[in-house]
Write an enzyme that holds these catalytic residues in place. Sequence first.
Site, PDB file in Angstrom:
ATOM      1  N   ASP A  70       0.662  -1.242  -0.108  1.00 51.14           N
ATOM      2  CA  ASP A  70      -0.261  -0.196  -0.138  1.00 51.14           C
ATOM      3  C   ASP A  70       0.643   1.119   0.090  1.00 51.14           C
ATOM      4  O   ASP A  70       0.474   2.311   0.018  1.00 51.14           O
ATOM      5  CB  ASP A  70      -0.462   0.207   1.148  1.00 51.14           C
ATOM      6  CG  ASP A  70      -2.010  -0.655   1.232  1.00 51.14           C
ATOM      7  OD1 ASP A  70      -2.712  -0.715   0.039  1.00 51.14           O
ATOM      8  OD2 ASP A  70      -2.822  -1.163   1.917  1.00 51.14           O
ATOM      9  N   ARG A  95       0.399  -1.449   7.306  1.00 53.59           N
ATOM     10  CA  ARG A  95       0.613   0.092   6.935  1.00 53.59           C
ATOM     11  C   ARG A  95       1.848   0.517   7.733  1.00 53.59           C
ATOM     12  O   ARG A  95       2.941   1.938   7.349  1.00 53.59           O
ATOM     13  CB  ARG A  95      -0.553   0.777   6.702  1.00 53.59           C
ATOM     14  CG  ARG A  95      -0.897  -0.264   5.500  1.00 53.59           C
ATOM     15  CD  ARG A  95      -2.300   0.948   4.829  1.00 53.59           C
ATOM     16  NE  ARG A  95      -0.794   2.427   3.784  1.00 53.59           N
ATOM     17  CZ  ARG A  95      -1.609   3.286   2.712  1.00 53.59           C
ATOM     18  NH1 ARG A  95      -3.109   3.383   3.570  1.00 53.59           N
ATOM     19  NH2 ARG A  95      -0.763   3.483   2.356  1.00 53.59           N
ATOM     20  N   ARG A 140      -9.962   6.119  10.925  1.00 53.86           N
ATOM     21  CA  ARG A 140      -8.720   6.237  10.612  1.00 53.86           C
ATOM     22  C   ARG A 140      -7.988   7.184  11.790  1.00 53.86           C
ATOM     23  O   ARG A 140      -7.919   6.830  13.019  1.00 53.86           O
ATOM     24  CB  ARG A 140      -7.808   6.302   9.540  1.00 53.86           C
ATOM     25  CG  ARG A 140      -8.750   4.929   8.007  1.00 53.86           C
ATOM     26  CD  ARG A 140      -7.915   3.680   8.958  1.00 53.86           C
ATOM     27  NE  ARG A 140      -8.250   2.981   7.617  1.00 53.86           N
ATOM     28  CZ  ARG A 140      -7.485   2.707   6.658  1.00 53.86           C
ATOM     29  NH1 ARG A 140      -6.566   3.135   6.402  1.00 53.86           N
ATOM     30  NH2 ARG A 140      -8.011   1.408   5.704  1.00 53.86           N
ATOM     31  N   HIS A 169     -11.700   6.753   4.452  1.00 54.35           N
ATOM     32  CA  HIS A 169     -10.839   8.097   4.652  1.00 54.35           C
ATOM     33  C   HIS A 169     -11.425   9.243   4.052  1.00 54.35           C
ATOM     34  O   HIS A 169     -12.344   9.456   2.890  1.00 54.35           O
ATOM     35  CB  HIS A 169      -9.450   8.132   3.797  1.00 54.35           C
ATOM     36  CG  HIS A 169      -8.193   7.073   4.316  1.00 54.35           C
ATOM     37  ND1 HIS A 169      -7.471   6.888   3.241  1.00 54.35           N
ATOM     38  CD2 HIS A 169      -8.127   7.407   5.229  1.00 54.35           C
ATOM     39  CE1 HIS A 169      -6.569   6.335   4.410  1.00 54.35           C
ATOM     40  NE2 HIS A 169      -6.933   6.899   4.749  1.00 54.35           N
ATOM     41  N   CYS A 270      -4.898   9.297  -3.738  1.00 52.34           N
ATOM     42  CA  CYS A 270      -4.512   8.478  -2.317  1.00 52.34           C
ATOM     43  C   CYS A 270      -2.782   8.314  -3.465  1.00 52.34           C
ATOM     44  O   CYS A 270      -2.224   7.755  -2.199  1.00 52.34           O
ATOM     45  CB  CYS A 270      -4.958   7.057  -1.998  1.00 52.34           C
ATOM     46  SG  CYS A 270      -6.766   7.172  -2.056  1.00 52.34           S
TER      47      CYS A 270
HETATM   48  N1  ARG Z   1      -5.114  -0.069   1.338  1.00 51.87           N
HETATM   49  C1  ARG Z   1      -5.032   1.825   1.579  1.00 51.87           C
HETATM   50  C2  ARG Z   1      -5.621   1.286   2.953  1.00 51.87           C
HETATM   51  O1  ARG Z   1      -6.597   0.609   3.189  1.00 51.87           O
HETATM   52  C3  ARG Z   1      -5.726   2.155   0.555  1.00 51.87           C
HETATM   53  C4  ARG Z   1      -5.519   4.036   1.143  1.00 51.87           C
HETATM   54  C5  ARG Z   1      -6.198   4.831   0.365  1.00 51.87           C
HETATM   55  N2  ARG Z   1      -5.755   6.168   0.427  1.00 51.87           N
HETATM   56  C6  ARG Z   1      -6.429   7.370   0.734  1.00 51.87           C
HETATM   57  N3  ARG Z   1      -5.267   8.167   0.228  1.00 51.87           N
HETATM   58  N4  ARG Z   1      -7.810   6.927   0.644  1.00 51.87           N
HETATM   59  O2  ARG Z   1      -4.908   2.652   3.874  1.00 51.87           O
END
Ligand code: ARG
Length: 276
Positions: A70, A95, A140, A169, A270
Amino acid sequence: MPDTRVPRPRRFLVCEPRHFTVRYAINPWMHPDVRVDVDLAREQWQALISAYRAHGHAVDAVDPVPGLPDMVFAANSAVVVGGRVFGSLFHAPERRPESDHYDSWFRGAGYAVHRPGSVSEGEGDLVWTGRYLLAGHGFRTTREAHREAQEFFGHPVISLTLVDPYFYHLDTALFVLDDGGATGRGNNIVYYPEAFSAGSREVLRRLYPGAVEATRDDALAWGLNSVSDGRHVFIAPQAEALAVRLTARGYVPVPVDLSEFHKAGGGIKCCTQEIR
Ligand code: ARG
């Protein structure tokens, strides 16, 4: 509406999808059993970079790291305003190691990096509008990180509650169409109201009475994960209806298809961090 929207050249930070794949699921878009066409992903990503350069934007790249699929989602690793770098602390353990690699890049480029004390996923949830930061929480980035960002930048941070797991997000539900230039007066956004709690929706309506309100279809087509330079809007071709509405307002949609990245829950924004 001005006849001619004026683009402002940007500096973007990106990360090549050399090790991109979907191996774990940390948002509802991710299904490790669905195959990612890695060659197509690389072509799509190259097309995005070419489109940025063709429109006069500078693009810097962080080296991708094996085992961090990612890491291509550069937006999540920091938010940079006025040369000040507010780094990241990822929610998902998968991550977390990305932050160190981005920090090294910033240090090499001459920036000091502030590492947040609680979960904060960069521009994924902290969106600089030109006047203040809009900040998402619910999935998040934490409210504690919003407070920390406000202290760090000395800019007002407006906390907004995200309620739909598909739009986990802030940058999947809202983007800055125009930062309003030096005065900030023309600052405007596009957003999908239902991704927000009722109170947060009201806040956005008060702040942006002239905003473009998008539909669920626009949002599901990744139309809210766009990048605008004030004139050109780099946008998913799947979000056609939204592109038509932006054209009517004098913007110029530049379609870039990142369908392979949608499988990881990511799109154009993203993959793009802005260095301001
Ligand atoms: N697979 C990543 C996650 O879930 C995707 C992130 C996408 N990034 C964003 N800025 N929305 O963290």
